[in-house]
Design an enzyme around this catalytic site. Structure first.
Site, PDB file in Angstrom:
ATOM      1  N   ASP A  21       0.841  -1.205   0.000  1.00  0.00           N
ATOM      2  CA  ASP A  21       0.000   0.000   0.000  1.00  0.00           C
ATOM      3  C   ASP A  21       0.874   1.253   0.000  1.00  0.00           C
ATOM      4  O   ASP A  21       1.976   1.252   0.555  1.00  0.00           O
ATOM      5  CB  ASP A  21      -0.899  -0.031   1.248  1.00  0.00           C
ATOM      6  CG  ASP A  21      -2.063   0.943   1.131  1.00  0.00           C
ATOM      7  OD1 ASP A  21      -2.277   1.497   0.036  1.00  0.00           O
ATOM      8  OD2 ASP A  21      -2.755   1.149   2.139  1.00  0.00           O
ATOM      9  N   GLY A  22       0.367   2.298  -0.622  1.00  0.00           N
ATOM     10  CA  GLY A  22       1.039   3.599  -0.557  1.00  0.00           C
ATOM     11  C   GLY A  22       1.643   4.078  -1.872  1.00  0.00           C
ATOM     12  O   GLY A  22       2.332   5.103  -1.894  1.00  0.00           O
ATOM     13  N   ASN A  23       1.374   3.365  -2.957  1.00  0.00           N
ATOM     14  CA  ASN A  23       1.924   3.782  -4.254  1.00  0.00           C
ATOM     15  C   ASN A  23       1.432   5.172  -4.653  1.00  0.00           C
ATOM     16  O   ASN A  23       2.202   6.012  -5.130  1.00  0.00           O
ATOM     17  CB  ASN A  23       1.506   2.807  -5.365  1.00  0.00           C
ATOM     18  CG  ASN A  23       2.089   1.419  -5.179  1.00  0.00           C
ATOM     19  OD1 ASN A  23       2.950   1.221  -4.345  1.00  0.00           O
ATOM     20  ND2 ASN A  23       1.605   0.471  -5.959  1.00  0.00           N
ATOM     21  N   ARG A  25       0.238   7.635  -2.731  1.00  0.00           N
ATOM     22  CA  ARG A  25       0.800   8.706  -1.886  1.00  0.00           C
ATOM     23  C   ARG A  25       2.257   8.978  -2.228  1.00  0.00           C
ATOM     24  O   ARG A  25       2.720  10.112  -2.215  1.00  0.00           O
ATOM     25  CB  ARG A  25       0.653   8.320  -0.395  1.00  0.00           C
ATOM     26  CG  ARG A  25      -0.706   8.675   0.173  1.00  0.00           C
ATOM     27  CD  ARG A  25      -0.973   7.944   1.442  1.00  0.00           C
ATOM     28  NE  ARG A  25      -1.326   6.545   1.185  1.00  0.00           N
ATOM     29  CZ  ARG A  25      -1.423   5.615   2.121  1.00  0.00           C
ATOM     30  NH1 ARG A  25      -1.172   5.918   3.379  1.00  0.00           N
ATOM     31  NH2 ARG A  25      -1.771   4.387   1.808  1.00  0.00           N
ATOM     32  N   HIS A  38       2.837   3.288  -8.958  1.00  0.00           N
ATOM     33  CA  HIS A  38       2.674   1.852  -9.246  1.00  0.00           C
ATOM     34  C   HIS A  38       3.915   1.307  -9.961  1.00  0.00           C
ATOM     35  O   HIS A  38       4.347   0.190  -9.700  1.00  0.00           O
ATOM     36  CB  HIS A  38       1.415   1.619 -10.090  1.00  0.00           C
ATOM     37  CG  HIS A  38       0.134   1.957  -9.370  1.00  0.00           C
ATOM     38  ND1 HIS A  38      -0.132   1.551  -8.082  1.00  0.00           N
ATOM     39  CD2 HIS A  38      -0.957   2.678  -9.768  1.00  0.00           C
ATOM     40  CE1 HIS A  38      -1.328   1.994  -7.709  1.00  0.00           C
ATOM     41  NE2 HIS A  38      -1.841   2.689  -8.720  1.00  0.00           N
ATOM     42  N   SER A  66      -7.161  -5.769  -5.863  1.00  0.00           N
ATOM     43  CA  SER A  66      -8.295  -6.323  -5.107  1.00  0.00           C
ATOM     44  C   SER A  66      -9.587  -6.246  -5.924  1.00  0.00           C
ATOM     45  O   SER A  66      -9.665  -5.505  -6.912  1.00  0.00           O
ATOM     46  CB  SER A  66      -8.482  -5.543  -3.800  1.00  0.00           C
ATOM     47  OG  SER A  66      -9.010  -4.266  -4.078  1.00  0.00           O
ATOM     48  N   SER A  67     -10.599  -6.990  -5.477  1.00  0.00           N
ATOM     49  CA  SER A  67     -11.904  -6.923  -6.167  1.00  0.00           C
ATOM     50  C   SER A  67     -12.427  -5.491  -6.142  1.00  0.00           C
ATOM     51  O   SER A  67     -13.089  -5.049  -7.077  1.00  0.00           O
ATOM     52  CB  SER A  67     -12.960  -7.819  -5.498  1.00  0.00           C
ATOM     53  OG  SER A  67     -12.457  -8.692  -4.567  1.00  0.00           O
ATOM     54  N   ARG A  72     -11.635   1.711  -9.365  1.00  0.00           N
ATOM     55  CA  ARG A  72     -10.732   2.855  -9.621  1.00  0.00           C
ATOM     56  C   ARG A  72     -10.940   3.391 -11.038  1.00  0.00           C
ATOM     57  O   ARG A  72     -11.504   2.696 -11.891  1.00  0.00           O
ATOM     58  CB  ARG A  72      -9.281   2.400  -9.451  1.00  0.00           C
ATOM     59  CG  ARG A  72      -8.991   2.071  -7.996  1.00  0.00           C
ATOM     60  CD  ARG A  72      -7.527   2.082  -7.693  1.00  0.00           C
ATOM     61  NE  ARG A  72      -7.351   1.901  -6.256  1.00  0.00           N
ATOM     62  CZ  ARG A  72      -6.238   2.087  -5.602  1.00  0.00           C
ATOM     63  NH1 ARG A  72      -5.146   2.467  -6.248  1.00  0.00           N
ATOM     64  NH2 ARG A  72      -6.168   1.903  -4.306  1.00  0.00           N
ATOM     65  N   LEU A 132      10.724 -20.729  -4.824  1.00  0.00           N
ATOM     66  CA  LEU A 132       9.740 -19.792  -4.266  1.00  0.00           C
ATOM     67  C   LEU A 132       8.450 -19.875  -5.076  1.00  0.00           C
ATOM     68  O   LEU A 132       8.495 -19.902  -6.302  1.00  0.00           O
ATOM     69  CB  LEU A 132      10.286 -18.352  -4.343  1.00  0.00           C
ATOM     70  CG  LEU A 132       9.307 -17.242  -3.948  1.00  0.00           C
ATOM     71  CD1 LEU A 132       9.129 -17.179  -2.425  1.00  0.00           C
ATOM     72  CD2 LEU A 132       9.781 -15.872  -4.447  1.00  0.00           C
ATOM     73  N   ARG A 189       1.674  -5.086   6.130  1.00  0.00           N
ATOM     74  CA  ARG A 189       1.007  -4.037   5.352  1.00  0.00           C
ATOM     75  C   ARG A 189       1.855  -2.781   5.440  1.00  0.00           C
ATOM     76  O   ARG A 189       2.275  -2.382   6.524  1.00  0.00           O
ATOM     77  CB  ARG A 189      -0.393  -3.745   5.863  1.00  0.00           C
ATOM     78  CG  ARG A 189      -1.078  -2.693   4.967  1.00  0.00           C
ATOM     79  CD  ARG A 189      -2.493  -2.380   5.371  1.00  0.00           C
ATOM     80  NE  ARG A 189      -3.105  -1.520   4.356  1.00  0.00           N
ATOM     81  CZ  ARG A 189      -4.349  -1.607   3.948  1.00  0.00           C
ATOM     82  NH1 ARG A 189      -5.141  -2.518   4.448  1.00  0.00           N
ATOM     83  NH2 ARG A 189      -4.830  -0.777   3.044  1.00  0.00           N
ATOM     84  N   ILE A 196      -6.651  -5.333   7.286  1.00  0.00           N
ATOM     85  CA  ILE A 196      -6.222  -6.354   6.320  1.00  0.00           C
ATOM     86  C   ILE A 196      -7.031  -6.318   5.022  1.00  0.00           C
ATOM     87  O   ILE A 196      -6.730  -7.048   4.088  1.00  0.00           O
ATOM     88  CB  ILE A 196      -6.154  -7.775   6.925  1.00  0.00           C
ATOM     89  CG1 ILE A 196      -7.501  -8.240   7.444  1.00  0.00           C
ATOM     90  CG2 ILE A 196      -5.127  -7.841   8.029  1.00  0.00           C
ATOM     91  CD1 ILE A 196      -7.482  -9.716   7.855  1.00  0.00           C
TER      92      ILE A 196
HETATM   93  C1  FPP Z   1      -1.912   0.206  -3.315  1.00  0.00           C
HETATM   94  O1  FPP Z   1      -1.449   1.506  -3.440  1.00  0.00           O
HETATM   95  C2  FPP Z   1      -1.429  -0.616  -4.403  1.00  0.00           C
HETATM   96  C3  FPP Z   1      -2.221  -1.151  -5.356  1.00  0.00           C
HETATM   97  C4  FPP Z   1      -3.682  -0.977  -5.382  1.00  0.00           C
HETATM   98  C5  FPP Z   1      -1.684  -1.943  -6.435  1.00  0.00           C
HETATM   99  C6  FPP Z   1      -0.410  -2.657  -6.144  1.00  0.00           C
HETATM  100  C7  FPP Z   1       0.223  -2.918  -7.424  1.00  0.00           C
HETATM  101  C8  FPP Z   1       1.542  -2.869  -7.692  1.00  0.00           C
HETATM  102  C9  FPP Z   1       2.595  -2.711  -6.676  1.00  0.00           C
HETATM  103  C10 FPP Z   1       1.996  -2.984  -9.076  1.00  0.00           C
HETATM  104  C11 FPP Z   1       1.514  -4.206  -9.816  1.00  0.00           C
HETATM  105  C12 FPP Z   1       2.024  -5.455  -9.206  1.00  0.00           C
HETATM  106  C13 FPP Z   1       2.626  -6.440  -9.891  1.00  0.00           C
HETATM  107  C14 FPP Z   1       2.973  -7.697  -9.175  1.00  0.00           C
HETATM  108  C15 FPP Z   1       2.998  -6.327 -11.289  1.00  0.00           C
HETATM  109  P1  FPP Z   1      -2.507   2.675  -3.557  1.00  0.00           P
HETATM  110  O2  FPP Z   1      -2.640   3.008  -5.001  1.00  0.00           O
HETATM  111  O3  FPP Z   1      -3.788   2.296  -2.893  1.00  0.00           O
HETATM  112  O4  FPP Z   1      -1.780   3.795  -2.757  1.00  0.00           O
HETATM  113  P2  FPP Z   1      -2.460   4.968  -1.933  1.00  0.00           P
HETATM  114  O5  FPP Z   1      -3.225   4.315  -0.813  1.00  0.00           O
HETATM  115  O6  FPP Z   1      -1.286   5.764  -1.443  1.00  0.00           O
HETATM  116  O7  FPP Z   1      -3.332   5.729  -2.887  1.00  0.00           O
END
Ligand code: FPP
Length: 256
Positions: A21-23, A25, A38, A66-67, A72, A132, A189, A196
């Protein structure tokens, strides 16, 4: 060397699950579009996969989509799917060389045909990997997974293929997407959120939880070490008393 590294992890850590989580932000803090977060998140995925291999962790589950993420903006959903395709393409050779097998959990029927085909192909070609198992949760929701399992069980019971008297926790688990994958020992997380969010609801019943304040794109081997050090201090009791745990560990040591 890998085995030696994992021997140091007591209590044993076979399966690590991560809510990345946090991409968004991370990108926002840099005045970048969310997708840049991302992209950087995928970089982190490749490093953490390497780190798990180095440490001898056998299963790594990542909550990639996630579902609920279907809600988004379409542009973001499409960009995430594109990143997934690029990831599968760019990691293919490495997965084969290192011995990483890919498994997908979630309602894959909602993914586009090309994404489904690329995932099925990656699962097939990497199936023999023993080092793995990388479990990607895509279009995944724990409640949805449980409902799908319950539906299959009900259908089989109605058809006479399943005797409901036989249904217990173990048999029910085998109907989940994770099948024979062991339950997660530790769930991390990132980004400071403490929930969760529908990830591995059934399987994480006894998982240790660890919350890191670091945003996923900044999560690295040092942060991973902090999580593992914390995990090492945990006493996993699985509902038993301390005395029972001591007795069990003495008995299993005598059996060794
Ligand atoms: C949550 O950050 C992250 C996601 C919803 C997607 C996670 C996906 C990746 C890391 C990339 C794709 C993965 C693979 C394995 C190719 P957010 O967007 O909810 O962040 P925020 O809460 O800060 O807005």
């Amino acid at each position: 060397m890998v085995e030696k590294a994992n021997n140091k992890i007591l209590p044993p850590l076979t399966h690590l699950a991560i809510i990345m989580d946090g991409n968004g932000r991370w990108a926002q803090q840099r005045n970048l579009p969310r997708i840049a977060g991302h992209q950087q998140g995928v970089e982190t995925v490749t490093h953490i996969v390497d780190d798990c291999v180095r440490r001898g962790i056998r299963f790594l589950s990542l909550y990639a989509f996630s579902s609920e993420n279907w809600g988004r903006p379409l542009q973001e959903v499409n960009a995430l799917m594109e990143l997934l395709l690029q990831f599968l393409f760019s990691q293919r050779q490495k997965m084969l060389e290192v011995g990483i097998s890919l498994r997908v959990i979630g309602d894959v029927s909602r993914l586009s045909e090309p994404v489904q085909a690329a995932l099925a192909d990656a699962e097939k070609v990497t199936a023999k990997g023993k080092v793995l198992t990388l479990v990607l949760a895509l279009s995944y929701g724990g409640r949805d997974e449980i409902v799908r399992a319950a539906r299959t069980i009900a259908e089989q019971a109605l058809n006479g293929e399943l005797d409901l008297e036989q249904l217990d926790n173990k048999l029910f688990s085998s109907y989940l997407d994770t099948g024979e994958i062991p339950e997660p020992d530790l769930m991390i997380r990132t980004s400071g959120e403490m929930r969760i969010s529908n990830f591995l609801l059934w399987q994480a019943a006894y998982a240790e939880l660890y919350f890191s304040d670091v945003l996923w794109p900044d999560f690295d081997a040092t942060e991973m070490q902090k999580a593992l050090d914390d995990y090492l201090q945990r006493k996993r009791r699985f509902g038993l008393t301390d005395d029972q745990l001591k007795k069990n560990s003495t008995n299993s040591a005598e059996g060794d």
